[in-house]
Design an enzyme around this catalytic site. Structure first.
Site, mmCIF file in Angstrom:
data_model
loop_
_atom_site.group_PDB
_atom_site.id
_atom_site.type_symbol
_atom_site.label_atom_id
_atom_site.label_comp_id
_atom_site.label_asym_id
_atom_site.label_seq_id
_atom_site.Cartn_x
_atom_site.Cartn_y
_atom_site.Cartn_z
ATOM 1 N N GLU A 1 -11.452 -27.816 2.170
ATOM 2 C CA GLU A 1 -11.500 -26.621 2.394
ATOM 3 C C GLU A 1 -12.268 -25.940 1.638
ATOM 4 O OE1 GLU A 1 -8.181 -22.939 3.220
ATOM 5 O OE2 GLU A 1 -7.751 -24.849 2.031
ATOM 6 N N LYS B 1 -10.306 -20.541 10.431
ATOM 7 C CA LYS B 1 -8.782 -20.890 10.068
ATOM 8 C C LYS B 1 -7.759 -19.782 10.776
ATOM 9 C CE LYS B 1 -5.801 -21.454 5.927
ATOM 10 N NZ LYS B 1 -6.037 -21.588 4.546
ATOM 11 N N CYS C 1 -5.952 -26.716 6.312
ATOM 12 C CA CYS C 1 -4.943 -26.287 5.454
ATOM 13 C C CYS C 1 -3.706 -25.870 5.975
ATOM 14 C CB CYS C 1 -5.297 -25.379 3.993
ATOM 15 S SG CYS C 1 -4.421 -25.756 2.756
#
Length: 260
Positions: free
Chosen positions: A45, A111, A145
């Site tokens: 990331e 995300k 994540c």
């Protein structure tokens, strides 16, 4: 045409804090060390900066140098490259994952779950769309994540084959990282790839790595060392997926639901 095997290189690396050029150079050097043909290379990331909230100084556009670099590396090595970085678009900032193929085709995932503990939600706009990428006959679901903590978002309603998490997951909660990667593989009956960085960032957060690939039954098929830059090569097998899904029809028994 469907490939029976998908050869994946997972790069666990340190990141230079907020230095896009040095990080791109660092990853170019690592990619050049990969020998033999590889179908997919997975980076962490925010691989150009580390997990920073200084988006106003570090964001790039989709016409910027990192997109150009990803396209060049994918073309040069005849592979696909996946990782996230900071993108500015229509006066908003995104923690955006790009899946860049050798042909130049780009798939985008923003995300969904911004990390409120670090104030990511105050800087970055959350994504709203889950994507499934059809690549060489493999259906791939890429996430980022903090998304790992939310199993409903990853739930395998699309019959995907591979789940990918790119991350900057810190040391104090690393046991959760490993446990949840394994759980996502088992509950979705898919391969699950998690790549995490190592080193210490500019906010003094430590990252121990613990990158891993799990198979459909939750067996780890990589051997990453802690706190070490490392490249692991793994071959994903379509037969493993099909055999176990045929034998254990757990996905057929899952609940139906809507995400609002």
């Amino acid at each position: 045409m469907r490939q029976e095997q998908l050869k994946v290189a997972v790069i666990q690396a340190d990141l230079v804090w907020e230095n896009r050029e040095l990080n791109r150079t660092h990853f170019s050097e690592k990619i050049n060390k990969i020998s033999g043909e590889v179908d997919l290379i997975v980076l962490p990331e925010m691989f150009t900066t580390g997990f920073t909230m200084h988006a106003e100084n570090l964001a790039e556009t989709m016409q910027g140098k990192t997109v150009e670099w990803m396209r060049n590396e994918a073309s040069k090595h005849n592979t696909a490259l996946v990782g996230s970085f900071i993108v500015s678009e229509e006066k908003k900032y995104y923690n955006r994952l790009l899946f860049v193929e050798a042909s130049g085709k780009i798939s985008i995932y923003n995300k969904r779950h911004t990390f409120t503990l670090a104030g990511e939600d105050k800087v970055f706009t959350a994504g709203a769309e889950k994507i499934i990428i059809d690549y060489k006959g493999w259906k791939i679901c890429p996430l980022i994540c903090y998304d790992l903590r939310f199993p409903v978002w990853a739930r395998n309603t699309e019959d995907y084959d591979v789940l990918i998490y790119v991350a900057n997951w810190p040391k104090p909660r690393i046991s959760a990282w490993t446990a949840l990667l394994k759980a996502r593989a088992i509950e979705n009956m898919s391969y699950c790839i998690g790549v995490n960085r190592v080193g210490t960032d500019g906010a003094q957060n430590e990252y121990p790595g613990h990158s891993a690939v799990f198979d459909v039954l939750g067996h780890e098929i990589t051997a990453f060392k802690s706190n070490t830059e490392q490249i692991e090569m793994v071959s994903l097998e379509k037969r493993h997926l099909l055999t176990n899904r045929s034998k254990f029809k757990f996905l057929n028994d899952s609940d139906t639901f809507l995400i609002l």
